[in-house]
Design a protein around this motif. Structure first.
Motif, PDB file in Angstrom:
ATOM      1  N   MET A   1       6.736  14.857   0.097  1.00 12.44           N
ATOM      2  CA  MET A   1       6.209  13.839   1.136  1.00 12.44           C
ATOM      3  C   MET A   1       6.947  12.641   1.595  1.00 12.44           C
ATOM      4  SD  MET A   1       2.124  14.349   0.884  1.00 12.44           S
ATOM      5  CE  MET A   1       2.025  14.771  -0.817  1.00 12.44           C
ATOM      6  N   THR A   2       7.629  12.406   2.748  1.00 12.07           N
ATOM      7  CA  THR A   2       7.899  10.957   2.829  1.00 12.07           C
ATOM      8  C   THR A   2       6.983  10.041   3.654  1.00 12.07           C
ATOM      9  OG1 THR A   2       9.976  12.294   3.227  1.00 12.07           O
ATOM     10  CG2 THR A   2      10.138   9.758   3.620  1.00 12.07           C
ATOM     11  N   PRO A   3       6.431   9.050   3.075  1.00 11.01           N
ATOM     12  CA  PRO A   3       5.430   8.212   3.561  1.00 11.01           C
ATOM     13  C   PRO A   3       6.126   7.452   4.981  1.00 11.01           C
ATOM     14  CG  PRO A   3       6.072   7.300   1.461  1.00 11.01           C
ATOM     15  CD  PRO A   3       6.743   8.633   1.489  1.00 11.01           C
ATOM     16  N   ASN A   4       5.174   7.134   5.644  1.00 11.92           N
ATOM     17  CA  ASN A   4       5.474   6.108   6.757  1.00 11.92           C
ATOM     18  C   ASN A   4       4.846   4.864   6.719  1.00 11.92           C
ATOM     19  OD1 ASN A   4       6.664   5.633   9.545  1.00 11.92           O
ATOM     20  ND2 ASN A   4       4.376   5.559  10.042  1.00 11.92           N
ATOM     21  N   ILE A   5       5.747   3.754   6.543  1.00 12.22           N
ATOM     22  CA  ILE A   5       5.213   2.520   6.393  1.00 12.22           C
ATOM     23  C   ILE A   5       5.434   1.519   7.553  1.00 12.22           C
ATOM     24  CG2 ILE A   5       5.511   0.322   5.056  1.00 12.22           C
ATOM     25  CD1 ILE A   5       6.708   2.228   2.822  1.00 12.22           C
ATOM     26  N   ARG A   6       4.329   0.748   7.876  1.00  8.33           N
ATOM     27  CA  ARG A   6       4.247   0.054   9.017  1.00  8.33           C
ATOM     28  C   ARG A   6       4.029  -1.286   8.851  1.00  8.33           C
ATOM     29  NH1 ARG A   6      -0.028  -1.283  13.205  1.00  8.33           N
ATOM     30  NH2 ARG A   6      -1.728  -0.762  11.774  1.00  8.33           N
ATOM     31  N   ALA A   7       4.619  -2.489   9.343  1.00 14.25           N
ATOM     32  CA  ALA A   7       4.507  -3.628   8.727  1.00 14.25           C
ATOM     33  C   ALA A   7       3.281  -4.394   9.601  1.00 14.25           C
ATOM     34  CB  ALA A   7       5.625  -4.692   9.106  1.00 14.25           C
ATOM     35  N   LEU A   8       2.106  -5.009   8.844  1.00 19.01           N
ATOM     36  CA  LEU A   8       1.077  -5.630   9.540  1.00 19.01           C
ATOM     37  C   LEU A   8       1.374  -7.207   9.500  1.00 19.01           C
ATOM     38  CD1 LEU A   8      -1.842  -3.950   7.178  1.00 19.01           C
ATOM     39  CD2 LEU A   8      -0.841  -3.322   9.550  1.00 19.01           C
TER      40      LEU A   8
ATOM     41  N   ALA B   1       9.704   6.924  -5.358  1.00 23.50           N
ATOM     42  CA  ALA B   1      11.029   6.210  -5.156  1.00 23.50           C
ATOM     43  C   ALA B   1      10.696   5.343  -3.821  1.00 23.50           C
ATOM     44  CB  ALA B   1      12.200   6.795  -4.972  1.00 23.50           C
ATOM     45  N   ALA B   2      10.135   6.301  -2.981  1.00 23.89           N
ATOM     46  CA  ALA B   2       9.864   5.752  -1.641  1.00 23.89           C
ATOM     47  C   ALA B   2       8.874   4.321  -1.391  1.00 23.89           C
ATOM     48  CB  ALA B   2       9.516   6.666  -0.508  1.00 23.89           C
ATOM     49  N   ILE B   3       7.870   4.861  -2.341  1.00 23.31           N
ATOM     50  CA  ILE B   3       6.761   3.555  -2.626  1.00 23.31           C
ATOM     51  C   ILE B   3       7.163   2.661  -3.300  1.00 23.31           C
ATOM     52  CG2 ILE B   3       4.338   3.392  -3.334  1.00 23.31           C
ATOM     53  CD1 ILE B   3       3.786   6.312  -2.564  1.00 23.31           C
ATOM     54  N   GLU B   4       7.937   2.783  -4.368  1.00 20.38           N
ATOM     55  CA  GLU B   4       8.524   1.692  -5.127  1.00 20.38           C
ATOM     56  C   GLU B   4       9.254   0.812  -4.099  1.00 20.38           C
ATOM     57  OE1 GLU B   4       8.638   1.859  -9.085  1.00 20.38           O
ATOM     58  OE2 GLU B   4       9.381  -0.112  -9.207  1.00 20.38           O
ATOM     59  N   ALA B   5      10.025   1.522  -3.516  1.00 25.15           N
ATOM     60  CA  ALA B   5      11.177   0.807  -2.411  1.00 25.15           C
ATOM     61  C   ALA B   5      10.432  -0.090  -1.545  1.00 25.15           C
ATOM     62  CB  ALA B   5      12.245   1.697  -1.719  1.00 25.15           C
ATOM     63  N   GLY B   6       9.143   0.413  -0.998  1.00 24.16           N
ATOM     64  CA  GLY B   6       8.425  -0.081   0.024  1.00 24.16           C
ATOM     65  C   GLY B   6       7.749  -1.352  -0.840  1.00 24.16           C
ATOM     66  N   MET B   7       7.417  -1.333  -2.042  1.00 20.87           N
ATOM     67  CA  MET B   7       6.682  -2.383  -2.737  1.00 20.87           C
ATOM     68  C   MET B   7       7.701  -3.680  -2.734  1.00 20.87           C
ATOM     69  SD  MET B   7       3.626  -2.023  -3.498  1.00 20.87           S
ATOM     70  CE  MET B   7       3.362  -3.173  -5.066  1.00 20.87           C
ATOM     71  N   ASP B   8       9.120  -3.244  -3.005  1.00 21.83           N
ATOM     72  CA  ASP B   8       9.911  -4.044  -3.038  1.00 21.83           C
ATOM     73  C   ASP B   8      10.282  -4.962  -1.818  1.00 21.83           C
ATOM     74  OD1 ASP B   8      10.239  -3.602  -5.832  1.00 21.83           O
ATOM     75  OD2 ASP B   8      12.194  -2.415  -5.683  1.00 21.83           O
ATOM     76  N   ARG B   9      10.265  -3.977  -0.889  1.00 21.94           N
ATOM     77  CA  ARG B   9      10.399  -4.740   0.629  1.00 21.94           C
ATOM     78  C   ARG B   9       9.207  -5.665   1.033  1.00 21.94           C
ATOM     79  NH1 ARG B   9      11.652  -1.962   6.333  1.00 21.94           N
ATOM     80  NH2 ARG B   9      11.250  -3.662   7.411  1.00 21.94           N
ATOM     81  N   TYR B  10       8.131  -5.051   0.744  1.00 20.48           N
ATOM     82  CA  TYR B  10       7.022  -5.842   1.358  1.00 20.48           C
ATOM     83  C   TYR B  10       6.291  -6.427   0.113  1.00 20.48           C
ATOM     84  CZ  TYR B  10       7.419  -2.700   5.481  1.00 20.48           C
ATOM     85  OH  TYR B  10       7.998  -2.376   6.840  1.00 20.48           O
ATOM     86  N   ALA B  11       5.205  -6.092  -0.431  1.00 19.52           N
ATOM     87  CA  ALA B  11       5.068  -6.803  -1.667  1.00 19.52           C
ATOM     88  C   ALA B  11       3.421  -6.068  -1.965  1.00 19.52           C
ATOM     89  CB  ALA B  11       4.809  -8.188  -1.475  1.00 19.52           C
ATOM     90  N   VAL B  12       2.802  -5.845  -0.659  1.00 19.35           N
ATOM     91  CA  VAL B  12       1.614  -5.236  -0.794  1.00 19.35           C
ATOM     92  C   VAL B  12       1.633  -3.988   0.138  1.00 19.35           C
ATOM     93  CG1 VAL B  12      -0.998  -5.476  -0.174  1.00 19.35           C
ATOM     94  CG2 VAL B  12       0.348  -7.649  -0.711  1.00 19.35           C
ATOM     95  N   LEU B  13       0.968  -2.759  -0.366  1.00 18.33           N
ATOM     96  CA  LEU B  13       0.898  -1.835   0.481  1.00 18.33           C
ATOM     97  C   LEU B  13      -0.698  -1.157   0.731  1.00 18.33           C
ATOM     98  CD1 LEU B  13       4.154   0.381  -0.773  1.00 18.33           C
ATOM     99  CD2 LEU B  13       3.843  -0.758   1.249  1.00 18.33           C
ATOM    100  N   VAL B  14      -0.991  -0.855   1.812  1.00 24.47           N
ATOM    101  CA  VAL B  14      -2.455  -0.488   2.050  1.00 24.47           C
ATOM    102  C   VAL B  14      -2.191   0.967   2.369  1.00 24.47           C
ATOM    103  CG1 VAL B  14      -4.272  -0.718   3.480  1.00 24.47           C
ATOM    104  CG2 VAL B  14      -2.945  -3.041   3.023  1.00 24.47           C
ATOM    105  N   PHE B  15      -3.285   1.649   1.813  1.00 27.72           N
ATOM    106  CA  PHE B  15      -3.422   2.938   2.089  1.00 27.72           C
ATOM    107  C   PHE B  15      -4.959   3.439   2.509  1.00 27.72           C
ATOM    108  CE2 PHE B  15       0.596   4.630  -0.276  1.00 27.72           C
ATOM    109  CZ  PHE B  15       1.005   3.529  -0.871  1.00 27.72           C
ATOM    110  N   HIS B  16      -5.196   4.520   3.387  1.00 27.67           N
ATOM    111  CA  HIS B  16      -6.295   4.838   3.621  1.00 27.67           C
ATOM    112  C   HIS B  16      -6.812   6.190   3.204  1.00 27.67           C
ATOM    113  CE1 HIS B  16      -6.380   1.132   6.016  1.00 27.67           C
ATOM    114  NE2 HIS B  16      -5.197   1.579   6.880  1.00 27.67           N
ATOM    115  N   ASP B  17      -7.945   6.514   3.034  1.00 23.76           N
ATOM    116  CA  ASP B  17      -8.603   7.532   2.674  1.00 23.76           C
ATOM    117  C   ASP B  17      -7.920   8.408   1.469  1.00 23.76           C
ATOM    118  OD1 ASP B  17     -10.721   9.256   3.555  1.00 23.76           O
ATOM    119  OD2 ASP B  17      -9.155  10.725   4.677  1.00 23.76           O
TER     120      ASP B  17
END
Ligand code: OGA
Ligand code: MN
Length: 294
Positions: free
Chosen positions: A1-8, A31-47
Motif C-alpha cells: 500500500m502506498t499512502p498518499n500524503i497531503r500537506a496541511l 519506509a514511505a511513512i518514515e520518509a513522510g515523518m522526516d519530511r513533515y514531522a507530524v502525520l495525521v491518519f483518520h479512521d
C-alpha cells in the motif's frame, strides 16, 4: 500500500490517506511513512480502529517501543493498560474519569505544557503515536510546533549562543512549574534530571531543531532564574502562529509525531467526559549530549 500524503496549512503536518494501519504494511509502507515523518514531522491518519496489539505492532515498524516505567506517578497496580502503552486518558481502573483532585490527574495536567515526550529520559523518545479511542467534542486538541522552522528563524547571534548549551530535564521541573511538588523520595529518585542539548541535529535530514520542553529546568553553568527566563523566551518564539498546528480530534484519528523536531501539548477540556487516548512511543537510540557537533 502506498499512502498518499497531503500537506496541511503550516506545512509540517501531513494528512495521510489510503492506508489501513491495523494490518501489516510491509517494509515499503513503513519506509514511505518514515520518509513522510522526516519530511513533515507530524502525520495525521483518520479512521484507524486499532486494538492495543495492532497499535503496538504498527509502532514497531519504526523501532523498539519505550517502556512507560519512570514516566508518571501511577503505580503498576493502578494501570489500565499494558506497560508499553502510555495511558494518556483521563480514566481510572474503573474506566471512569478521575476525580478532579486525583493525584494521577493532577500529574497528567502537565501535558497541557509544551513538551517533547520523554525529554526527561537520557535517551529520549523518537516517535510518539497517539490513538483517539474516545475523543471529546470540545477542547482536548493536541497542538504541535515545528522546532526546525523555529530554530531556522532565530537570529545568528542567538544561534551562536545556544549552539552548545546543555539543559537539565526532569518531570520534577515540569510538574513543579504547575505547583505539583508533593513527590515521594522514590519519585524524586525516579525523576532524577538528565542532560539534553538545546540544539539537536536530526540523524536523517541533518536539520537542526530547538530542543525545548517544559521538563527543561536548568541550563548547565547558568543561574536558574536566568535559564528559566531564557527558556521561556525561546518557547514563546518557537510557538508562534507560523510554526503551529492544532489537531481537533475525531474518533479513531491516529496522530504520530517526531519528538526530535516538534513540541506538543493538549488543550483544556471538560474532564468529566471520557477521553480515552492511548500512546505508543518509539524509543530513541542515542543521548543528545553524545551528538556530534554538525
Ligand atoms: C502525549 C500527550 C496529548 C493529548 O500523548 O504525549 O502529550 O492530546 N498527550 O492527550
Ligand atoms: Mn506528550
Amino acid at each position: 500500500m502506498t499512502p498518499n500524503i497531503r500537506a496541511l496549512n503550516t506545512g509540517f503536518v501531513g494528512e495521510v490517506s489510503g492506508i489501513d494501519l491495523t494490518q501489516p504494511i510491509g517494509p515499503e509502507g513503513a519506509a514511505a511513512i518514515e520518509a513522510g515523518m522526516d519530511r513533515y514531522a507530524v502525520l495525521v491518519f483518520h479512521d484507524q480502529r486499532f486494538t492495543d496489539e495492532q497499535q503496538k505492532a504498527f509502532s514497531q515498524n519504526f523501532g523498539e517501543l519505550e517502556h512507560t516505567a519512570g514516566g508518571n506517578v501511577t503505580k503498576a497496580s493502578e494501570k489500565r493498560l499494558d506497560p508499553y502503552m502510555a495511558d494518556v486518558s483521563n480514566l481510572g481502573l474503573d474506566h471512569k474519569p478521575l476525580a478532579r483532585d486525583d493525584r494521577k490527574r493532577m500529574f497528567n495536567l502537565g501535558n497541557q505544557l509544551w513538551h517533547s515526550d520523554s525529554s526527561f529520559r537520557a535517551k529520549p523518545a523518537k516517535f510518539s503515536l497517539l490513538s483517539g479511542r474516545v475523543t471529546v467534542g470540545k477542547g482536548g486538541n493536541t497542538q504541535f510546533c515545528d522546532m526546525r522552522a523555529a530554530y531556522d528563524a532565530l537570529d545568528d547571534a542567538t544561534k551562536a549562543e545556544i549552539e552548545d548549551l546543555i539543559c537539565e530535564h526532569s518531570l520534577i521541573y515540569s510538574r513543579g512549574s504547575l505547583g505539583f511538588d508533593d513527590l515521594s523520595p522514590e519519585e524524586m529518585a525516579m525523576f532524577a534530571p538528565v542532560r539534553q542539548r538545546l540544539v539537536r541535529v536530526h540523524p536523517v535530514t541533518g536539520r537542526k531543531s530547538l530542543y525545548l520542553s517544559s521538563h527543561a529546568g536548568k541550563i548547565i553553568g547558568w543561574p536558574v532564574p536566568e535559564a528559566r527566563a531564557f527558556l521561556r523566551d525561546l518557547t514563546e518564539h518557537a510557538t508562534q502562529k507560523q510554526f503551529f498546528h492544532s489537531h481537533a480530534w475525531q474518533q479513531h484519528d491516529f496522530v504520530m509525531w517526531d519528538n526530535r523536531t516538534t513540541v506538543h501539548r493538549v488543550t483544556r477540556f471538560d474532564d468529566t467526559q471520557v477521553r480515552d487516548m492511548r500512546r505508543t512511543t518509539v524509543a530513541g537510540d542515542r543521548e543528545t549530549v553524545a551528538q556530534l557537533a554538525a
